[in-house]
Design a protein around this motif. Structure first.
Motif, PDB file in Angstrom:
ATOM      1  N   PRO A  38      30.513  77.349  42.522  1.00  0.00           N
ATOM      2  CA  PRO A  38      31.408  76.572  42.494  1.00  0.00           C
ATOM      3  C   PRO A  38      30.191  75.125  42.568  1.00  0.00           C
ATOM      4  CG  PRO A  38      32.356  77.497  43.141  1.00  0.00           C
ATOM      5  CD  PRO A  38      31.578  78.332  43.055  1.00  0.00           C
ATOM      6  N   THR A  39      30.327  74.145  42.258  1.00  0.00           N
ATOM      7  CA  THR A  39      28.451  73.027  42.567  1.00  0.00           C
ATOM      8  C   THR A  39      28.674  71.807  42.235  1.00  0.00           C
ATOM      9  OG1 THR A  39      26.903  74.249  41.784  1.00  0.00           O
ATOM     10  CG2 THR A  39      26.489  72.350  41.537  1.00  0.00           C
ATOM     11  N   GLN A  40      29.141  70.901  43.251  1.00  0.00           N
ATOM     12  CA  GLN A  40      29.707  69.937  43.149  1.00  0.00           C
ATOM     13  C   GLN A  40      28.755  68.426  43.191  1.00  0.00           C
ATOM     14  OE1 GLN A  40      32.759  67.544  46.506  1.00  0.00           O
ATOM     15  NE2 GLN A  40      32.768  66.002  44.720  1.00  0.00           N
ATOM     16  N   VAL A  41      28.460  67.410  42.058  1.00  0.00           N
ATOM     17  CA  VAL A  41      27.706  67.078  42.367  1.00  0.00           C
ATOM     18  C   VAL A  41      28.071  64.932  42.575  1.00  0.00           C
ATOM     19  CG1 VAL A  41      25.345  66.550  40.316  1.00  0.00           C
ATOM     20  CG2 VAL A  41      26.493  69.175  40.408  1.00  0.00           C
ATOM     21  N   TYR A  58      34.678  60.445  54.090  1.00  0.00           N
ATOM     22  CA  TYR A  58      33.969  60.402  53.438  1.00  0.00           C
ATOM     23  C   TYR A  58      32.419  60.623  53.265  1.00  0.00           C
ATOM     24  CZ  TYR A  58      32.036  58.162  48.880  1.00  0.00           C
ATOM     25  OH  TYR A  58      31.779  58.188  47.051  1.00  0.00           O
ATOM     26  N   TYR A  59      31.677  60.573  54.351  1.00  0.00           N
ATOM     27  CA  TYR A  59      30.753  61.424  54.608  1.00  0.00           C
ATOM     28  C   TYR A  59      30.715  62.544  54.776  1.00  0.00           C
ATOM     29  CZ  TYR A  59      25.951  62.095  57.109  1.00  0.00           C
ATOM     30  OH  TYR A  59      24.779  61.532  57.113  1.00  0.00           O
ATOM     31  N   ARG A  60      31.524  63.213  55.661  1.00  0.00           N
ATOM     32  CA  ARG A  60      31.571  64.958  54.944  1.00  0.00           C
ATOM     33  C   ARG A  60      32.089  64.492  53.203  1.00  0.00           C
ATOM     34  NH1 ARG A  60      34.283  64.386  59.913  1.00  0.00           N
ATOM     35  NH2 ARG A  60      36.202  64.213  58.847  1.00  0.00           N
ATOM     36  N   VAL A  61      32.836  64.360  52.825  1.00  0.00           N
ATOM     37  CA  VAL A  61      32.792  64.677  51.002  1.00  0.00           C
ATOM     38  C   VAL A  61      31.044  64.679  50.556  1.00  0.00           C
ATOM     39  CG1 VAL A  61      33.626  63.895  49.166  1.00  0.00           C
ATOM     40  CG2 VAL A  61      35.132  64.056  50.645  1.00  0.00           C
ATOM     41  N   VAL A 153      44.924  70.080  37.978  1.00  0.00           N
ATOM     42  CA  VAL A 153      43.417  71.238  38.533  1.00  0.00           C
ATOM     43  C   VAL A 153      44.205  72.069  37.451  1.00  0.00           C
ATOM     44  CG1 VAL A 153      43.651  72.753  40.385  1.00  0.00           C
ATOM     45  CG2 VAL A 153      43.614  69.868  40.439  1.00  0.00           C
ATOM     46  N   ARG A 154      45.390  72.847  37.300  1.00  0.00           N
ATOM     47  CA  ARG A 154      45.769  73.861  36.652  1.00  0.00           C
ATOM     48  C   ARG A 154      45.933  74.200  35.353  1.00  0.00           C
ATOM     49  NH1 ARG A 154      51.541  74.050  36.399  1.00  0.00           N
ATOM     50  NH2 ARG A 154      51.512  73.514  37.530  1.00  0.00           N
ATOM     51  N   TRP A 177      38.610  63.774  45.568  1.00  0.00           N
ATOM     52  CA  TRP A 177      39.404  64.644  45.027  1.00  0.00           C
ATOM     53  C   TRP A 177      38.265  65.828  43.979  1.00  0.00           C
ATOM     54  CZ3 TRP A 177      39.847  67.133  39.628  1.00  0.00           C
ATOM     55  CH2 TRP A 177      41.299  67.596  39.400  1.00  0.00           C
ATOM     56  N   ILE A 178      37.240  65.841  43.618  1.00  0.00           N
ATOM     57  CA  ILE A 178      36.705  66.675  43.386  1.00  0.00           C
ATOM     58  C   ILE A 178      36.822  67.445  44.606  1.00  0.00           C
ATOM     59  CG2 ILE A 178      34.080  67.590  42.572  1.00  0.00           C
ATOM     60  CD1 ILE A 178      34.219  65.557  41.183  1.00  0.00           C
ATOM     61  N   ALA A 179      36.127  67.687  45.428  1.00  0.00           N
ATOM     62  CA  ALA A 179      35.502  67.874  46.999  1.00  0.00           C
ATOM     63  C   ALA A 179      37.293  69.069  47.669  1.00  0.00           C
ATOM     64  CB  ALA A 179      35.732  66.774  48.180  1.00  0.00           C
ATOM     65  N   ARG A 180      38.149  67.635  47.620  1.00  0.00           N
ATOM     66  CA  ARG A 180      39.332  68.624  47.943  1.00  0.00           C
ATOM     67  C   ARG A 180      39.333  69.999  46.709  1.00  0.00           C
ATOM     68  NH1 ARG A 180      44.797  65.882  48.780  1.00  0.00           N
ATOM     69  NH2 ARG A 180      46.164  67.648  49.338  1.00  0.00           N
ATOM     70  N   TYR A 181      39.701  70.148  45.069  1.00  0.00           N
ATOM     71  CA  TYR A 181      39.940  70.723  44.704  1.00  0.00           C
ATOM     72  C   TYR A 181      38.967  71.587  43.673  1.00  0.00           C
ATOM     73  CZ  TYR A 181      44.347  68.078  44.664  1.00  0.00           C
ATOM     74  OH  TYR A 181      45.364  68.047  45.122  1.00  0.00           O
ATOM     75  N   LYS A 182      38.064  71.762  44.937  1.00  0.00           N
ATOM     76  CA  LYS A 182      36.937  72.542  44.285  1.00  0.00           C
ATOM     77  C   LYS A 182      36.571  73.886  44.029  1.00  0.00           C
ATOM     78  CE  LYS A 182      32.958  71.004  47.177  1.00  0.00           C
ATOM     79  NZ  LYS A 182      31.405  71.322  47.390  1.00  0.00           N
TER      80      LYS A 182
END
Ligand code: UDP
Length: 263
Positions: A38-41, A58-61, A153-154, A177-182
């Motif tokens: 899993p790679t969030q860009v 948001y910084y943490r995201v 997500v499903r 949103w991406i970070a949450r469901y990565k």
């Protein structure tokens, strides 16, 4: 949990911007897809950095994204001020197309999530036409609330794409949103692409090459869409902050992402 980075990066106010050029970035993401990691860009720009300095969550995201590419001209400039320049600007719109091109060679599949329904439909049609060897695994519009997250997500998970492009609002429903469901999404490469679907579908125009070369894409967008002025007030504030920091622009200001908003 800290993200391990196996590529060169330069921190801008503590946020690690990749120093890979476009070709290296595509190669890196291709490897991540092969390894199914899993790679969030994040295609980072000064507006996002300023938001991060004001909002620890948001910084943490951003900090926990596996890859932040220097999308904004302001970031390229800040890396020069740091004395550790990135090799080039890696614009999200261009990266999207480069990934589609690579996807043709590797027969990847892609899921498009975001923008209005007519826009995402037209984007799917045009991308399918231009990159016929990339399978469009699915698409849906970006106008849904948290109560629909689970179903969305499903749907993505079941479509099992190699790439997920999310075109929503960078500060709220896109990167966070991406970070949450990565993990739940089960997709190797997930990237926020902002207004890219509107451009691909022919609803808006990208800045001409001359504006891009001069690092003035933001000005073009402001002139065409004056409603962006509020958000763009962050640009001069970013510039000032970089100038004040000088070489220390790499450092994370006290408090950002940790104990509360910067004062
Ligand atoms: N959008 C969306 N859902 C929302 C808000 C925005 O799908 O709740 C879409 C919007 O239709 C547009 C994109 O997100 O396609 C954001 O584009 P914008 O140009 O504002 O983003 P930027 O490129 O500045 O990040």
């Amino acid at each position: 949990m800290d993200v391990k980075r196996d590529y060169p990066a330069v921190p801008i106010f503590g946020l690690p911007f990749s120093k890979m050029d476009m070709a290296q970035t595509v190669g890196y993401l291709a490897r991540r897809i092969e390894e199914r990691r899993p790679t969030q860009v994040v295609t980072g720009n000064p507006i996002m950095v300023m938001a991060a300095l004001e909002r620890p969550d948001y910084y943490r995201v951003l900090e926990q994204a596996e890859l932040i590419v220097p999308d904004g001209a302001g970031i390229v400039w800040a890396s020069r001020v740091a004395g550790d320049p990135v090799p080039e600007r890696v614009a999200g719109f261009d990266l999207l197309h480069e990934l589609m091109r690579e996807g043709e060679r590797r027969c990847w599949s892609v899921y498009l999530l975001g923008a209005r329904q007519d826009v995402v439909e037209e984007t799917a049609r045009r991308l399918g036409e231009r990159y016929p060897l990339v399978r469009i695994a699915g698409y849906r519009n970006g106008y849904f609330g948290p109560e629909e997250d689970e179903a969305v997500v499903r749907a993505v998970r079941e479509a099992a794409p190699d790439l997920l492009f999310v075109a929503r609002d960078a500060l709220t429903t896109q990167e966070p949103w991406i970070a949450r469901y990565k993990e739940a999404l089960g997709v190797p490469v997930m990237m926020g692409v902002g207004g890219s679907f509107d451009v691909i579908a022919g609803r808006t125009k990208r800045a001409p090459a001359s504006f891009q070369r001069l690092g003035l894409e933001w000005l073009y967008r402001l002139l065409r869409q004056p409603s962006r002025a509020g958000r763009m007030a962050a640009l001069p504030r970013f510039a000032l902050k970089v100038l004040r920091a000088g070489r220390n622009v790499t450092e994370r200001p006290g408090g950002a992402g940790e104990n509360g908003p910067e004062r």
